[in-house]
Write a protein that holds these residues in place. Structure first.
Motif, PDB file in Angstrom:
ATOM      1  N   ASP A 112       0.831  -1.204   0.000  1.00  0.00           N
ATOM      2  CA  ASP A 112       0.000   0.000   0.000  1.00  0.00           C
ATOM      3  C   ASP A 112       0.867   1.257   0.000  1.00  0.00           C
ATOM      4  O   ASP A 112       0.654   2.204   0.773  1.00  0.00           O
ATOM      5  N   VAL A 113       1.855   1.252  -0.903  1.00  0.00           N
ATOM      6  CA  VAL A 113       2.792   2.360  -1.055  1.00  0.00           C
ATOM      7  C   VAL A 113       2.571   2.992  -2.432  1.00  0.00           C
ATOM      8  O   VAL A 113       2.513   2.278  -3.430  1.00  0.00           O
ATOM      9  N   PRO A 114       2.453   4.306  -2.515  1.00  0.00           N
ATOM     10  CA  PRO A 114       2.289   4.948  -3.830  1.00  0.00           C
ATOM     11  C   PRO A 114       3.490   4.677  -4.737  1.00  0.00           C
ATOM     12  O   PRO A 114       4.631   4.600  -4.272  1.00  0.00           O
ATOM     13  N   VAL A 115       3.219   4.565  -6.030  1.00  0.00           N
ATOM     14  CA  VAL A 115       4.269   4.348  -7.026  1.00  0.00           C
ATOM     15  C   VAL A 115       4.166   5.429  -8.095  1.00  0.00           C
ATOM     16  O   VAL A 115       3.098   5.631  -8.674  1.00  0.00           O
ATOM     17  N   ILE A 116       5.261   6.121  -8.338  1.00  0.00           N
ATOM     18  CA  ILE A 116       5.322   7.061  -9.453  1.00  0.00           C
ATOM     19  C   ILE A 116       5.638   6.249 -10.701  1.00  0.00           C
ATOM     20  O   ILE A 116       6.749   5.730 -10.852  1.00  0.00           O
ATOM     21  N   ARG A 117       4.667   6.133 -11.595  1.00  0.00           N
ATOM     22  CA  ARG A 117       4.811   5.299 -12.787  1.00  0.00           C
ATOM     23  C   ARG A 117       5.549   6.085 -13.871  1.00  0.00           C
ATOM     24  O   ARG A 117       4.958   6.563 -14.834  1.00  0.00           O
ATOM     25  N   ARG A 118       6.841   6.168 -13.683  1.00  0.00           N
ATOM     26  CA  ARG A 118       7.660   7.020 -14.537  1.00  0.00           C
ATOM     27  C   ARG A 118       7.630   6.595 -15.998  1.00  0.00           C
ATOM     28  O   ARG A 118       7.592   7.436 -16.898  1.00  0.00           O
ATOM     29  N   ALA A 119       7.643   5.275 -16.263  1.00  0.00           N
ATOM     30  CA  ALA A 119       7.649   4.806 -17.649  1.00  0.00           C
ATOM     31  C   ALA A 119       6.399   5.286 -18.391  1.00  0.00           C
ATOM     32  O   ALA A 119       6.481   5.784 -19.519  1.00  0.00           O
ATOM     33  N   ASP A 120       5.266   5.142 -17.750  1.00  0.00           N
ATOM     34  CA  ASP A 120       4.012   5.597 -18.371  1.00  0.00           C
ATOM     35  C   ASP A 120       4.010   7.106 -18.545  1.00  0.00           C
ATOM     36  O   ASP A 120       3.574   7.637 -19.583  1.00  0.00           O
ATOM     37  N   LEU A 121       4.467   7.823 -17.516  1.00  0.00           N
ATOM     38  CA  LEU A 121       4.486   9.281 -17.578  1.00  0.00           C
ATOM     39  C   LEU A 121       5.336   9.778 -18.740  1.00  0.00           C
ATOM     40  O   LEU A 121       4.924  10.679 -19.485  1.00  0.00           O
ATOM     41  N   MET A 122       6.503   9.188 -18.913  1.00  0.00           N
ATOM     42  CA  MET A 122       7.416   9.639 -19.959  1.00  0.00           C
ATOM     43  C   MET A 122       6.800   9.459 -21.346  1.00  0.00           C
ATOM     44  O   MET A 122       6.899  10.338 -22.207  1.00  0.00           O
ATOM     45  N   GLN A 123       6.174   8.313 -21.554  1.00  0.00           N
ATOM     46  CA  GLN A 123       5.528   8.085 -22.845  1.00  0.00           C
ATOM     47  C   GLN A 123       4.363   9.043 -23.059  1.00  0.00           C
ATOM     48  O   GLN A 123       4.152   9.528 -24.176  1.00  0.00           O
ATOM     49  N   ASP A 124       3.624   9.343 -21.975  1.00  0.00           N
ATOM     50  CA  ASP A 124       2.511  10.296 -22.077  1.00  0.00           C
ATOM     51  C   ASP A 124       3.011  11.693 -22.423  1.00  0.00           C
ATOM     52  O   ASP A 124       2.376  12.418 -23.210  1.00  0.00           O
ATOM     53  N   TRP A 125       4.130  12.106 -21.834  1.00  0.00           N
ATOM     54  CA  TRP A 125       4.652  13.447 -22.097  1.00  0.00           C
ATOM     55  C   TRP A 125       4.992  13.628 -23.572  1.00  0.00           C
ATOM     56  O   TRP A 125       4.713  14.676 -24.148  1.00  0.00           O
ATOM     57  N   VAL A 126       5.606  12.599 -24.152  1.00  0.00           N
ATOM     58  CA  VAL A 126       5.960  12.681 -25.565  1.00  0.00           C
ATOM     59  C   VAL A 126       4.698  12.660 -26.429  1.00  0.00           C
ATOM     60  O   VAL A 126       4.538  13.466 -27.347  1.00  0.00           O
ATOM     61  N   ARG A 127       3.785  11.762 -26.113  1.00  0.00           N
ATOM     62  CA  ARG A 127       2.553  11.647 -26.896  1.00  0.00           C
ATOM     63  C   ARG A 127       1.725  12.921 -26.836  1.00  0.00           C
ATOM     64  O   ARG A 127       1.132  13.338 -27.842  1.00  0.00           O
ATOM     65  N   ASP A 128       1.693  13.556 -25.663  1.00  0.00           N
ATOM     66  CA  ASP A 128       0.873  14.763 -25.486  1.00  0.00           C
ATOM     67  C   ASP A 128       1.595  16.038 -25.909  1.00  0.00           C
ATOM     68  O   ASP A 128       1.038  17.136 -25.772  1.00  0.00           O
TER      69      ASP A 128
END
Length: 259
Positions: free
Chosen positions: A196-212
Motif C-alpha cells: 500500500d505504497v504509492p508508485v510514481i509510474r515514470r515509464a508511463d508518464l514519460m511516454q505520455d509526455w511525448v505523446r501529449d
C-alpha cells in the motif's frame, strides 16, 4: 465560507495528530460533504500530511541511482530532487521543505541497501522517494532477489516511522533493449500494491509526455539513451510533487485556507 474552511482545516489537522485523534474523535463529523472530504480516511502519506497540517518543516530524502543523482541534467539544480524542492516550496507557501539528494549513479538494490541506514533512516525524513529497478536488469540481479530485498527495505523504512513513495524505472531505449527489464518495472508496481505504497509510474508518464507534446524525445533523453535530460527531470519533479500532495490527503484543505 472562510470560517467553514478554517474549521475544516483544523479538523483535518487534528485527525493527523495521534493525541488529538484520541481527544477529539467523538466531536468530529464523519465527512464534510461540501468539501468532498472523508475526515476519517487515513492518507497514504500520514507523516507528510501531519507536517503540512501543523505547518512543520517537511524533510524528504530522494533515494536512488543515477536518475536521482541527476546524471544527464545540465547541473545539480536541474536534477529532479532540486526541482522537486522548488516545486513543493512554491505549492506549499510558507512551509520549510527540504529535499535531500541521496542518489548515486550505477547502484542496484544491494548497493542501496548497504547505505540505507546511513543515507536514509539516519536523516530522519518524513518521506523517502525511492527510485529503483533501473540498474538491476543491466547488472544481472535476479528478479526474485530484487523483489525480496526491496520488500524488506520498504518495511524497514516504514518501521522507522517514515512514509515511502516508490519510483519505477524509466522508459528509455537502453532498457527497452535489455531483455526482461520490464519485469523490474512491474515488480516495483506490485510491491507498491502489496505494501500500500504509492508508485510514481515514470515509464508511463514519460511516454505520455511525448505523446501529449509536453516534451520531445530529444528534450526528454540525454545523449546516452539511458538518462533523462533537463526537460524530463522538470516534468518528473512536477509529477512527483503532484503525487505527494495528492497522497497526503485532507491537508489540501489547510493549504487552501492559507491561500
Amino acid at each position: 465560507m472562510r470560517a467553514l474552511l478554517r474549521r475544516a482545516a483544523l479538523a483535518a489537522g487534528l485527525l493527523l495528530l495521534p493525541t488529538a485523534v484520541l481527544a477529539y474523535a467523538d466531536l468530529l463529523p464523519d465527512s464534510l460533504d461540501l468539501l468532498g472530504i472523508d475526515l476519517h480516511e487515513t492518507p497514504d502519506l500520514p507523516h507528510v500530511a501531519r507536517q503540512i497540517a501543523i505547518g512543520a518543516p517537511l524533510r524528504i530524502v530522494a533515494f536512488g541511482s543515477s536518475s536521482t543523482e541527476g546524471i544527464g541534467a545540465s547541473s545539480p539544480a536541474n536534477a529532479y530532487p532540486a526541482r522537486l524542492q522548488a516545486d513543493l516550496r512554491g505549492r506549499l507557501r510558507g512551509l520549510d521543505v527540504t529535499v535531500v539528494n541521496r542518489g548515486i549513479g550505477g547502484e542496484h538494490v544491494d548497493d542501496m541497501l548497504a547505505r540505507l541506514d546511513r543515507d536514509v533512516i539516519r536523516a530522519e525524513p518524513q518521506l523517502v522517494i525511492w527510485q529503483t529497478g533501473s540498474n538491476d536488469p543491466l547488472r544481472g540481479v535476479s528478479l526474485a532477489h530484487f523483489r525480496e530485498a526491496t520488500l524488506a527495505a520498504v518495511r524497514r523504512i516504514q518501521e522507522a516511522g517514515i512514509d515511502v513513495v516508490l519510483m519505477e524505472p524509466q522508459w528509455c531505449p537502453t532498457l527497452e533493449a535489455t531483455p526482461g527489464s520490464h519485469r523490474f518495472r512491474d515488480a516495483v508496481r506490485e510491491i507498491g500494491a502489496e505494501l500500500d505504497v504509492p508508485v510514481i509510474r515514470r515509464a508511463d508518464l514519460m511516454q505520455d509526455w511525448v505523446r501529449d507534446g509536453k516534451v520531445t524525445r530529444k528534450q526528454l533523453f540525454a545523449a546516452d539513451g539511458l538518462h533523462m535530460a533537463d526537460g524530463g527531470y522538470a516534468l518528473l519533479a512536477k509529477a512527483a510533487a503532484e503525487s505527494i500532495l495528492r497522497d497526503a490527503g485532507p491537508v489540501q484543505v489547510a493549504e487552501a485556507v492559507a491561500e
